[in-house]
Design a protein around this motif. Structure first.
Motif, PDB file in Angstrom:
ATOM      1  N   GLY A   1      36.625  40.578  32.817  1.00 56.65           N
ATOM      2  CA  GLY A   1      37.252  41.529  33.717  1.00 56.65           C
ATOM      3  C   GLY A   1      37.047  42.986  33.352  1.00 56.65           C
ATOM      4  N   GLU A   2      36.596  43.259  32.134  1.00 55.42           N
ATOM      5  CA  GLU A   2      36.435  44.647  31.701  1.00 55.42           C
ATOM      6  C   GLU A   2      35.288  45.345  32.444  1.00 55.42           C
TER       7      GLU A   2
ATOM      8  N   GLU B   1      34.170  44.686  35.439  1.00 58.44           N
ATOM      9  CA  GLU B   1      34.608  44.910  36.820  1.00 58.44           C
ATOM     10  C   GLU B   1      35.610  46.065  36.892  1.00 58.44           C
ATOM     11  N   LYS B   2      36.515  46.115  35.934  1.00 62.65           N
ATOM     12  CA  LYS B   2      37.503  47.198  35.895  1.00 62.65           C
ATOM     13  C   LYS B   2      36.794  48.547  35.761  1.00 62.65           C
ATOM     14  N   GLN B   3      35.841  48.621  34.842  1.00 61.86           N
ATOM     15  CA  GLN B   3      35.111  49.883  34.650  1.00 61.86           C
ATOM     16  C   GLN B   3      34.226  50.219  35.850  1.00 61.86           C
TER      17      GLN B   3
ATOM     18  N   ALA C   1      34.912  49.423  38.974  1.00 63.19           N
ATOM     19  CA  ALA C   1      35.847  49.911  39.997  1.00 63.19           C
ATOM     20  C   ALA C   1      36.273  51.345  39.690  1.00 63.19           C
ATOM     21  N   GLU C   2      36.504  51.645  38.431  1.00 66.07           N
ATOM     22  CA  GLU C   2      36.874  53.009  38.047  1.00 66.07           C
ATOM     23  C   GLU C   2      35.747  53.991  38.335  1.00 66.07           C
TER      24      GLU C   2
ATOM     25  N   THR D   1      35.728  54.642  41.986  1.00 70.47           N
ATOM     26  CA  THR D   1      36.834  55.530  42.360  1.00 70.47           C
ATOM     27  C   THR D   1      36.466  56.983  42.094  1.00 70.47           C
TER      28      THR D   1
ATOM     29  N   ASN E   1      37.076  48.704  46.005  1.00 71.50           N
ATOM     30  CA  ASN E   1      37.737  48.474  44.720  1.00 71.50           C
ATOM     31  C   ASN E   1      38.198  47.030  44.588  1.00 71.50           C
ATOM     32  N   GLN E   2      38.835  46.513  45.615  1.00 72.41           N
ATOM     33  CA  GLN E   2      39.346  45.148  45.536  1.00 72.41           C
ATOM     34  C   GLN E   2      38.212  44.130  45.485  1.00 72.41           C
TER      35      GLN E   2
ATOM     36  N   LEU F   1      36.874  44.073  41.953  1.00 75.26           N
ATOM     37  CA  LEU F   1      37.806  43.376  41.063  1.00 75.26           C
ATOM     38  C   LEU F   1      37.864  41.882  41.354  1.00 75.26           C
TER      39      LEU F   1
ATOM     40  N   VAL G   1      35.726  39.085  39.456  1.00 74.52           N
ATOM     41  CA  VAL G   1      36.123  38.486  38.179  1.00 74.52           C
ATOM     42  C   VAL G   1      36.315  36.984  38.362  1.00 74.52           C
TER      43      VAL G   1
END
Length: 124
Positions: free
Chosen positions: A24-25, A27-29, A31-32, A35, A52-53, A56, A59
């Motif tokens: 998940g890291e 995907e999180k980065q 998405a950031e 943004t 964004n969704q 995420l 994952v």
């Protein structure tokens, strides 16, 4: 609007990839990073939320807000698994991950963002 959502998802969903990262890291980065990029272009809240969704959701490949478009994005992320070129892909992927630099420098991240900016300019 649909084409832009798909294009942004395609560009950003794996823009950060570190094979050693925890689940998940990446995907999180990614998405950031989207943004930050989207703030420059002032995309609508609908586009920002969707992209964004969708990023995420890769994952688990389970849509948090099911729709035909989100299913298409998640399916596209897994499409290589059904390809007759899968074996060739995995060999190339294994090679690239074994030689890639595990840390991205600020320059590399800016380079990725520059490519993304050019792509979005074409789509607008």
């Amino acid at each position: 609007c649909v084409r832009l959502k798909i294009a942004l998802f395609a560009i950003f969903h794996d823009i950060i990839y570190d094979p050693t990262a925890e689940k998940g890291e990446n995907e999180k980065q990614s998405a950031e990073m989207f943004t930050k990029f989207s703030q420059e272009y002032e995309f609508s809240e609908e586009i920002n939320t969707f992209v964004n969704q969708a990023i995420l959701d890769t994952v688990s490949h389970t849509p948090s807000n099911p729709s035909p478009l989100i299913h298409a994005c998640l399916d596209s992320d897994l499409s290589i698994l059904a390809s007759d070129k899968y074996e060739e892909y995995t060999k190339a992927f294994d090679l690239s991950t074994s030689i890639m630099t595990m840390r991205r420098t600020d320059t590399e991240e800016e380079g990725s963002a520059d490519v993304s900016r050019k792509t979005v300019n074409i789509l607008h």
